[in-house]
Each structure stands twice: as structure tokens, then as C-alpha cells.
Write a protein that holds these residues in place. Structure first.
Motif, PDB file in Angstrom:
ATOM      1  N   GLY A 204       0.839  -1.230  -0.001  1.00 35.33           N
ATOM      2  CA  GLY A 204      -0.035  -0.164   0.024  1.00 35.33           C
ATOM      3  C   GLY A 204       0.839   1.258   0.113  1.00 35.33           C
ATOM      4  O   GLY A 204       0.471   2.321  -0.737  1.00 35.33           O
ATOM      5  N   LEU A 205       1.954   1.285   0.832  1.00 39.16           N
ATOM      6  CA  LEU A 205       2.778   2.405   0.697  1.00 39.16           C
ATOM      7  C   LEU A 205       3.536   2.559  -0.528  1.00 39.16           C
ATOM      8  O   LEU A 205       3.719   3.764  -0.921  1.00 39.16           O
ATOM      9  N   TYR A 206       3.850   1.625  -1.136  1.00 36.87           N
ATOM     10  CA  TYR A 206       4.568   1.545  -2.406  1.00 36.87           C
ATOM     11  C   TYR A 206       3.661   2.196  -3.453  1.00 36.87           C
ATOM     12  O   TYR A 206       4.159   3.212  -4.162  1.00 36.87           O
ATOM     13  N   PHE A 207       2.396   1.961  -3.515  1.00 33.55           N
ATOM     14  CA  PHE A 207       1.536   2.415  -4.569  1.00 33.55           C
ATOM     15  C   PHE A 207       1.025   3.873  -4.136  1.00 33.55           C
ATOM     16  O   PHE A 207       1.124   4.711  -5.002  1.00 33.55           O
ATOM     17  N   TRP A 208       1.246   4.285  -2.786  1.00 32.74           N
ATOM     18  CA  TRP A 208       1.049   5.589  -2.355  1.00 32.74           C
ATOM     19  C   TRP A 208       1.899   6.583  -2.590  1.00 32.74           C
ATOM     20  O   TRP A 208       2.024   7.769  -3.226  1.00 32.74           O
ATOM     21  N   ASN A 209       3.312   6.185  -2.050  1.00 35.51           N
ATOM     22  CA  ASN A 209       4.538   6.830  -2.131  1.00 35.51           C
ATOM     23  C   ASN A 209       5.660   5.854  -1.972  1.00 35.51           C
ATOM     24  O   ASN A 209       5.848   5.462  -0.560  1.00 35.51           O
ATOM     25  N   PRO A 210       6.372   5.493  -3.201  1.00 36.82           N
ATOM     26  CA  PRO A 210       7.484   4.508  -2.886  1.00 36.82           C
ATOM     27  C   PRO A 210       8.426   5.142  -1.846  1.00 36.82           C
ATOM     28  O   PRO A 210       9.320   4.377  -1.166  1.00 36.82           O
ATOM     29  N   THR A 211       8.504   6.396  -1.864  1.00 35.53           N
ATOM     30  CA  THR A 211       9.484   6.953  -0.793  1.00 35.53           C
ATOM     31  C   THR A 211       9.188   6.393   0.667  1.00 35.53           C
ATOM     32  O   THR A 211      10.319   6.369   1.567  1.00 35.53           O
TER      33      THR A 211
END
Length: 318
Positions: A204-211
Motif C-alpha cells: 500500500g505504501l509503495y503505491f501511495w508513495n514509494p519513498t
């Protein structure tokens, strides 16, 4: 710029894919991309690791191999438009407040779970740590495959690096299993269920913001480095009196070292750890974790990653 979710929906609608399975999949992805997932990110201080073990190479030695496809421009994203890695293509920088909050949060989870459930039991603790450490690389490759499948972006280099990182963590896990760290059902239950949760969070974090995803994992990998560093210092004589596990000998010394070299980025130098004793094995694992920290930190910037297998590097013959 549209978010990855909106872009994927548009692609599917243009293709007129409206089956119930597709709609269920879209709902699941939307749930994963809930704003609630953005809270769990962290960026720890890492200078003490890089200075002691793996000094950063000059920026001139960094080189990227692989192509990136942006369907809006029809060109190679590696050619001068700034999209050097997933964070620069899809991500946004994190505020200092967010980094500090999540640094504290991850430290709390470490103390609440690992320091409590595995107190005085080093090998089960390491087994749980390595079980969890593998899963973010599954998440990263899943997201990158998705971007490539819908024609949104492609850089095969990152798929290769993340697979090599998973391959490295898998061998850490196999070493801990050989040492008896997975004997108790409860330890396996805890590690595997936390791993599943972390997989979903990292995806989920990667889709939202990979950073954010890379930032979170940087701190977790630093925790792993510090854990192993303390362990080898406190048990040096005991570890030196025991032979290295066969899994470690095969992975670090006697086997095909291509994948071992592949996960180490930012330098043309190759590592060839000594592998005779258990001390050597844990020292190599500790240094691997420092390599992961370095890679996760670089991926939060616009750095173009390289390693010893790139065309610009020459690997010395054995």
C-alpha cells in the motif's frame, strides 16, 4: 498528475474490462491505498553504518542499466527527464516530522514485540526478523510488475535488485532455520503473521508513495544491522568456536555468487566474506543488512543505482 490508482482505473475502463473479478480487484487496491497507510514511515540516522562499514562511493561511479517506459511520453524515462527510480517517478519527499514520528513508532514496535516475545532467545528472534525482512521486497516487485503490466513505467533494474535482496534475506532465513530458530510453533506463527501484515502495508505504501515504503524499510534494516552487530560483539568467542552453517558456506563462498553481488549497489567493489566459523556467518549477515540500509537510503533520492555487474564495472577474476 493522476495517481497510480486513477491511472490503472482509466486503463481498465479504456480496455472495457468490467468483469466482477476486475471490480473486486479494484476495490481491494483502493482499500490498500487508504490514507491510513501513510502513517507508518521512518528514516533513521545511518551515518554510523555507512562510515564504519560501507562508505559511499563517488557519485561519478553510479550508473543505471535498464529502460523505463512512460506511456504519456512514449520515451525512455532513463534519458534525461529525472525519473531515475520509483521514488523520483511516483514519490514525494517526506517531512522531518513524519520521519521522526515513524522512527519513534518503529522503535516502540521493536521493544514491544521483539524485545518482549524473544527476550533471551537469539535464534528465534533472528528467525522472526528474517521472515519479516523478506516481505517488503515481495511488495516492491509486485508493484513494479503492476506498473509495467499496465504500460505505466518500466525499469527492469529495480526488479532485479529487489529480487536479489529477497534472495539474500531468504538465505539469512535458511541459516536461522538451520540453527534451530524456527522450532517453536508460536515463533513461526508470530513471525509469519507479522510478515503478512507488513507485506500489505509495504504494498500500500509503495503505491501511495514509494519513498515512504523505502524509508520504512531503511529503518527496519538498520535495526537488523544493530541487532547483529551487538550479537557478534557479545558472543565473539563462542561464535568463533563453532563452524559456519552449510547454507552460509554455499551462499557466501562455494556457490554461485552472482545474486550475492547483485543486491549490493553503489559500488564496483565485490565482497568475498571469509566463511569458516559461525562468527564469520553472522558478521556477513550484519554487513548485508548495512548494504540494504544503503540501498534503501539511495532509493529515496534521485540516485541511479549501479552494482558490480554493470557494464561500467570490471569484476576481478577469482
Amino acid at each position: 498528475m493522476p495517481t497510480p490508482l486513477f491511472y490503472s482505473v482509466a486503463q481498465l475502463l479504456n480496455m472495457r474490462i468490467t468483469t466482477p473479478i476486475t471490480m473486486t480487484w479494484l476495490i481491494a487496491v483502493a482499500a490498500l491505498l487508504s490514507p491510513a497507510t501513510t502513517a507508518f514511515v521512518v528514516q533513521p540516522p545511518r551515518s554510523h553504518i555507512q562510515n564504519r562499514i560501507l562508505p559511499s562511493p563517488p557519485s561519478s561511479s553510479l550508473r543505471m542499466v535498464g529502460a523505463g517506459i512512460d506511456p504519456t511520453s512514449g520515451g525512455d524515462t532513463a534519458k534525461g527527464n529525472g525519473f531515475n527510480n520509483p521514488s523520483s517517478r511516483f514519490g514525494e519527499p517526506l517531512s522531518d516530522e513524519t520521519k521522526e514520528f515513524n522512527k519513534i513508532a518503529v522503535g516502540f514496535l521493536k521493544r514491544a514485540v521483539f524485545d518482549t516475545l524473544f527476550r533471551g532467545r537469539d535464534y528465534p528472534r533472528f528467525y522472526a526478523l528474517e521472515t519479516i525482512a523478506r516481505v517488503p521486497y515481495f511488495s516492491y516487485t509486485a508493484a513494479l510488475h503492476f506498473y509495467e503490466t499496465i504500460g505505466m513505467w518500466r525499469k527492469a533494474k529495480y526488479l532485479k535488485i529487489h529480487f536479489a535482496e529477497d534472495w539474500n534475506e531468504m538465505h539469512h532465513l535458511m541459516i536461522m532455520e538451520e540453527l534451530g530458530g524456527a522450532e517453536r510453533w508460536f515463533d513461526r506463527f508470530v513471525a509469519q503473521h507479522i510478515g503478512v501484515g507488513y507485506y500489505l502495508l509495504a504494498l500500500g505504501l509503495y503505491f501511495w508513495n514509494p519513498t515512504m515504503a523505502y524509508n520504512l524499510n531503511e529503518y527496519i534494516e538498520e535495526h537488523a544491522f544493530l541487532t547483529y552487530d551487538q550479537f557478534v560483539k557479545e558472543h565473539e568467542e563462542e561464535l568463533k568456536a563453532q563452524p559456519a552453517p552449510q547454507v552460509a558456506v554455499d551462499y557466501y563462498r562455494d556457490g554461485d555468487l552472482y545474486m550475492f553481488d547483485e543486491f549490493q549497489t553503489g559500488s564496483c567493489q565485490v565482497r568475498r566474506p571469509k566463511m569458516d566459523t559461525l562468527y564469520d556467518a553472522f558478521s556477513a549477515i550484519r554487513d548485508d543488512e548495512a548494504e540494504h540500509v544503503k540501498t534503501m537510503a539511495a532509493l529515496q533520492t534521485e540516485t541511479e543505482l549501479s552494482n558490480a555487474h554493470d557494464d561500467s564495472c570490471e569484476i576481478p577474476e577469482e
